[in-house]
Design a protein around this motif. Structure first.
Motif, PDB file in Angstrom:
ATOM      1  N   VAL A 124       3.624  -4.209   7.126  1.00 55.72           N
ATOM      2  CA  VAL A 124       5.078  -4.015   7.029  1.00 55.72           C
ATOM      3  C   VAL A 124       5.432  -3.278   5.740  1.00 55.72           C
ATOM      4  O   VAL A 124       6.261  -2.352   5.730  1.00 55.72           O
ATOM      5  CB  VAL A 124       5.800  -5.380   7.087  1.00 55.72           C
ATOM      6  CG1 VAL A 124       7.284  -5.215   6.751  1.00 55.72           C
ATOM      7  CG2 VAL A 124       5.642  -6.006   8.465  1.00 55.72           C
ATOM      8  N   ALA A 125       4.793  -3.668   4.639  1.00 51.52           N
ATOM      9  CA  ALA A 125       5.062  -3.011   3.356  1.00 51.52           C
ATOM     10  C   ALA A 125       4.663  -1.540   3.405  1.00 51.52           C
ATOM     11  O   ALA A 125       5.361  -0.679   2.856  1.00 51.52           O
ATOM     12  CB  ALA A 125       4.310  -3.729   2.235  1.00 51.52           C
ATOM     13  N   PHE A 126       3.541  -1.239   4.076  1.00 46.92           N
ATOM     14  CA  PHE A 126       3.098   0.153   4.168  1.00 46.92           C
ATOM     15  C   PHE A 126       4.082   1.000   4.973  1.00 46.92           C
ATOM     16  O   PHE A 126       4.459   2.103   4.568  1.00 46.92           O
ATOM     17  CB  PHE A 126       1.706   0.228   4.797  1.00 46.92           C
ATOM     18  CG  PHE A 126       1.240   1.642   5.022  1.00 46.92           C
ATOM     19  CD1 PHE A 126       0.801   2.418   3.961  1.00 46.92           C
ATOM     20  CD2 PHE A 126       1.248   2.199   6.289  1.00 46.92           C
ATOM     21  CE1 PHE A 126       0.387   3.727   4.156  1.00 46.92           C
ATOM     22  CE2 PHE A 126       0.840   3.503   6.497  1.00 46.92           C
ATOM     23  CZ  PHE A 126       0.401   4.271   5.426  1.00 46.92           C
ATOM     24  N   VAL A 127       4.518   0.478   6.121  1.00 52.48           N
ATOM     25  CA  VAL A 127       5.484   1.214   6.950  1.00 52.48           C
ATOM     26  C   VAL A 127       6.776   1.430   6.173  1.00 52.48           C
ATOM     27  O   VAL A 127       7.374   2.520   6.195  1.00 52.48           O
ATOM     28  CB  VAL A 127       5.750   0.458   8.267  1.00 52.48           C
ATOM     29  CG1 VAL A 127       6.901   1.108   9.038  1.00 52.48           C
ATOM     30  CG2 VAL A 127       4.487   0.437   9.126  1.00 52.48           C
ATOM     31  N   THR A 128       7.217   0.405   5.455  1.00 47.44           N
ATOM     32  CA  THR A 128       8.427   0.531   4.638  1.00 47.44           C
ATOM     33  C   THR A 128       8.247   1.599   3.560  1.00 47.44           C
ATOM     34  O   THR A 128       9.164   2.385   3.281  1.00 47.44           O
ATOM     35  CB  THR A 128       8.757  -0.820   3.976  1.00 47.44           C
ATOM     36  OG1 THR A 128       8.788  -1.842   4.964  1.00 47.44           O
ATOM     37  CG2 THR A 128      10.105  -0.767   3.273  1.00 47.44           C
ATOM     38  N   LEU A 129       7.062   1.634   2.960  1.00 49.16           N
ATOM     39  CA  LEU A 129       6.776   2.633   1.927  1.00 49.16           C
ATOM     40  C   LEU A 129       6.862   4.049   2.496  1.00 49.16           C
ATOM     41  O   LEU A 129       7.414   4.960   1.863  1.00 49.16           O
ATOM     42  CB  LEU A 129       5.391   2.379   1.348  1.00 49.16           C
ATOM     43  CG  LEU A 129       4.921   3.313   0.237  1.00 49.16           C
ATOM     44  CD1 LEU A 129       5.841   3.222  -0.962  1.00 49.16           C
ATOM     45  CD2 LEU A 129       3.494   2.991  -0.168  1.00 49.16           C
ATOM     46  N   VAL A 130       6.318   4.250   3.713  1.00 53.69           N
ATOM     47  CA  VAL A 130       6.379   5.568   4.356  1.00 53.69           C
ATOM     48  C   VAL A 130       7.833   5.968   4.607  1.00 53.69           C
ATOM     49  O   VAL A 130       8.245   7.106   4.335  1.00 53.69           O
ATOM     50  CB  VAL A 130       5.577   5.567   5.667  1.00 53.69           C
ATOM     51  CG1 VAL A 130       5.807   6.868   6.452  1.00 53.69           C
ATOM     52  CG2 VAL A 130       4.095   5.371   5.385  1.00 53.69           C
ATOM     53  N   ILE A 131       8.626   5.031   5.115  1.00 51.37           N
ATOM     54  CA  ILE A 131      10.042   5.320   5.403  1.00 51.37           C
ATOM     55  C   ILE A 131      10.783   5.682   4.119  1.00 51.37           C
ATOM     56  O   ILE A 131      11.569   6.643   4.072  1.00 51.37           O
ATOM     57  CB  ILE A 131      10.705   4.109   6.093  1.00 51.37           C
ATOM     58  CG1 ILE A 131      10.085   3.891   7.474  1.00 51.37           C
ATOM     59  CG2 ILE A 131      12.212   4.315   6.212  1.00 51.37           C
ATOM     60  CD1 ILE A 131      10.521   2.609   8.144  1.00 51.37           C
ATOM     61  N   VAL A 132      10.523   4.922   3.057  1.00 48.38           N
ATOM     62  CA  VAL A 132      11.176   5.196   1.777  1.00 48.38           C
ATOM     63  C   VAL A 132      10.776   6.570   1.261  1.00 48.38           C
ATOM     64  O   VAL A 132      11.618   7.335   0.753  1.00 48.38           O
ATOM     65  CB  VAL A 132      10.812   4.092   0.752  1.00 48.38           C
ATOM     66  CG1 VAL A 132      11.199   4.522  -0.660  1.00 48.38           C
ATOM     67  CG2 VAL A 132      11.512   2.794   1.113  1.00 48.38           C
ATOM     68  N   TYR A 133       9.499   6.896   1.396  1.00 46.89           N
ATOM     69  CA  TYR A 133       9.044   8.199   0.907  1.00 46.89           C
ATOM     70  C   TYR A 133       9.669   9.344   1.692  1.00 46.89           C
ATOM     71  O   TYR A 133      10.031  10.384   1.133  1.00 46.89           O
ATOM     72  CB  TYR A 133       7.522   8.274   0.981  1.00 46.89           C
ATOM     73  CG  TYR A 133       6.959   9.444   0.206  1.00 46.89           C
ATOM     74  CD1 TYR A 133       6.815   9.381  -1.181  1.00 46.89           C
ATOM     75  CD2 TYR A 133       6.596  10.615   0.842  1.00 46.89           C
ATOM     76  CE1 TYR A 133       6.324  10.447  -1.899  1.00 46.89           C
ATOM     77  CE2 TYR A 133       6.095  11.699   0.140  1.00 46.89           C
ATOM     78  CZ  TYR A 133       5.957  11.599  -1.234  1.00 46.89           C
ATOM     79  OH  TYR A 133       5.479  12.668  -1.939  1.00 46.89           O
ATOM     80  N   VAL A 134       9.798   9.152   3.027  1.00 44.00           N
ATOM     81  CA  VAL A 134      10.465  10.159   3.848  1.00 44.00           C
ATOM     82  C   VAL A 134      11.895  10.360   3.359  1.00 44.00           C
ATOM     83  O   VAL A 134      12.367  11.494   3.184  1.00 44.00           O
ATOM     84  CB  VAL A 134      10.450   9.751   5.334  1.00 44.00           C
ATOM     85  CG1 VAL A 134      11.355  10.664   6.158  1.00 44.00           C
ATOM     86  CG2 VAL A 134       9.038   9.793   5.885  1.00 44.00           C
ATOM     87  N   ALA A 135      12.601   9.254   3.147  1.00 47.67           N
ATOM     88  CA  ALA A 135      13.988   9.343   2.693  1.00 47.67           C
ATOM     89  C   ALA A 135      14.085  10.047   1.347  1.00 47.67           C
ATOM     90  O   ALA A 135      15.007  10.831   1.104  1.00 47.67           O
ATOM     91  CB  ALA A 135      14.583   7.937   2.601  1.00 47.67           C
TER      92      ALA A 135
END
Length: 390
Positions: A124-135
């Motif tokens: 979950v933390a990894f997916v959140t990190l990817v989303i944050v980086y995209v943003a």
């Protein structure tokens, strides 16, 4: 941090040693505590947040000891703070970095509040990190969508290569644990340590500390804890120590083995960065960090320090430990309000030891001795400053 400390006037060997001590303690500081804390959940069947709660006060005391060493060394050398014009603005720092906090919060929420497995929390933390980086990258125009996907492939490639070392380490540790469990060596070693200690708790703690330091030398923290949890912790549990106290004890000393010569790996790495003698840096790190070696003994004798007792006792022993650290740090660093000679350093050290011993007579004697020493040192420092002003 090492170049910055050297630039401000700290000696290279002190900069290397303090950085090594501070970095080494990160594996014990909640709320993350390294991967070993996730494994501790499985070993003692405790909630992750309860483990973090038990470790928080000892971790704060560890870093308070680091702070006192740095503060006294700075005072001894006359080193001032960073000038105001060189300090970054808080709002600029928060503006640049607040997004990074989101994956960290996601990890803690899923692991602590939702009580998921460590593997699911990490996902979950990894997916959140990817989303944050995209943003952060795509929507700000710093990176196009195709560039982001090419970058993501490189991230997976780099992450997979990095994981190979961790996987192999845990696999080897698992083999050792499997052999120990199959042969019964773990229980035999525990029985041997209990027999050698004569059934007395203090000798058993010293033996367990020595075993943890030796077994932890040169090992990554996770592998070190797995082995110690199987070999050393059962001896303490067999002697009546609470499982959380026993596991934190071996975990703590497994971590500080990185500061203990002859194989003080963390200190040796810092020595390479600071260009200081390797073994001398290891010894110096051990001397500065010696104050922190006493903290685990306190929570064994007074489990209130890890919240296994009345809250009033928790507050009392936390404050006593903090006062003891000040006294011990003054003795080790040779400074409080002014420079301290060798006999005074010995007395400061003895008063710190007396305060931290969980027994009312010795604690009161240590507090009285520290008060007298501090008053004498203050007056001596005041007199020295008056003479210098003339």
């Amino acid at each position: 941090t090492i170049p910055l400390m050297k630039k401000k006037g700290f000696s290279p060997i002190f900069a290397a040693s303090l950085t090594a001590i501070s970095a080494n303690g990160g594996a014990f500081m909640p709320p993350v505590m390294g991967a070993a804390a996730f494994i501790m959940v499985e070993f003692i069947s405790w909630n992750y947040w309860h483990i973090c709660g038990a470790a928080i006060l000892p971790a704060i005391l560890y870093y308070f000891a680091c702070y006192m060493a740095a503060d006294l060394e700075a005072a001894k050398r006359g080193i001032a703070g960073i000038p105001l014009e060189e300090r970054p603005l808080l709002r600029d720092v928060l503006k640049r970095s607040f997004l990074i906090v989101i994956p960290f919060v996601a990890l803690l929420v899923t692991l602590g509040m939702l009580s998921t497995t460590p593997q699911r929390a990490a996902a979950v933390a990894f997916v959140t990190l990817v989303i944050v980086y995209v943003a952060q990258q795509v929507f700000s125009g710093k990176m196009t969508v195709p560039e982001f996907f090419r970058y993501l492939i490189r991230v997976f490639e780099s992450g997979t290569k990095s994981m190979l070392a961790i996987i192999s380490t845990c696999a080897c540790a698992g083999m050792i644990v499997g052999v120990i469990n199959t042969t019964g060596l773990g229980m035999q070693l525990s029985s041997i340590m209990v027999d050698l200690s004569g059934g007395q708790l203090l000798p058993l703690l010293l033996l367990t500390m020595a075993a943890s330091l030796i077994l932890g030398m040169g090992l990554p923290v996770t592998a070190c804890y797995i082995i110690l949890a199987v070999l050393a912790a059962p001896a303490l549990i067999q002697a009546g120590v609470a499982p959380i106290g026993a596991h934190l004890f071996v975990f703590y000393f497994g971590i500080v083995s990185g500061l203990t010569p002859p194989v003080a790996l963390t200190a040796y790495v810092a020595a390479g960065i600071a260009h200081t003698p390797v073994f001398r840096t290891g010894v110096y790190s051990f001397l500065i960090a010696f104050v922190t070696f006493l903290i685990p003994f306190v929570w064994i004798y007074q489990p209130s320090l890890i919240f296994q007792g009345p809250l009033a006792n928790t507050i009392l022993y936390f404050l006593l430990c903090a006062v003891s650290i000040i006294s011990l740090a003054a003795g080790v660093m040779g400074y409080l309000f002014t420079r301290i000679n060798l006999p005074e350093r010995i007395l400061f050290f003895l008063s710190g030891l007396a305060i931290i011993i969980p027994e009312i007579t010795s604690t009161l004697a240590g507090l009285v001795m520290l008060s007298l020493l501090a008053a004498f040192n203050y007056l001596k420092g005041k007199k020295t400053k008056e003479q210098a002003a003339r």
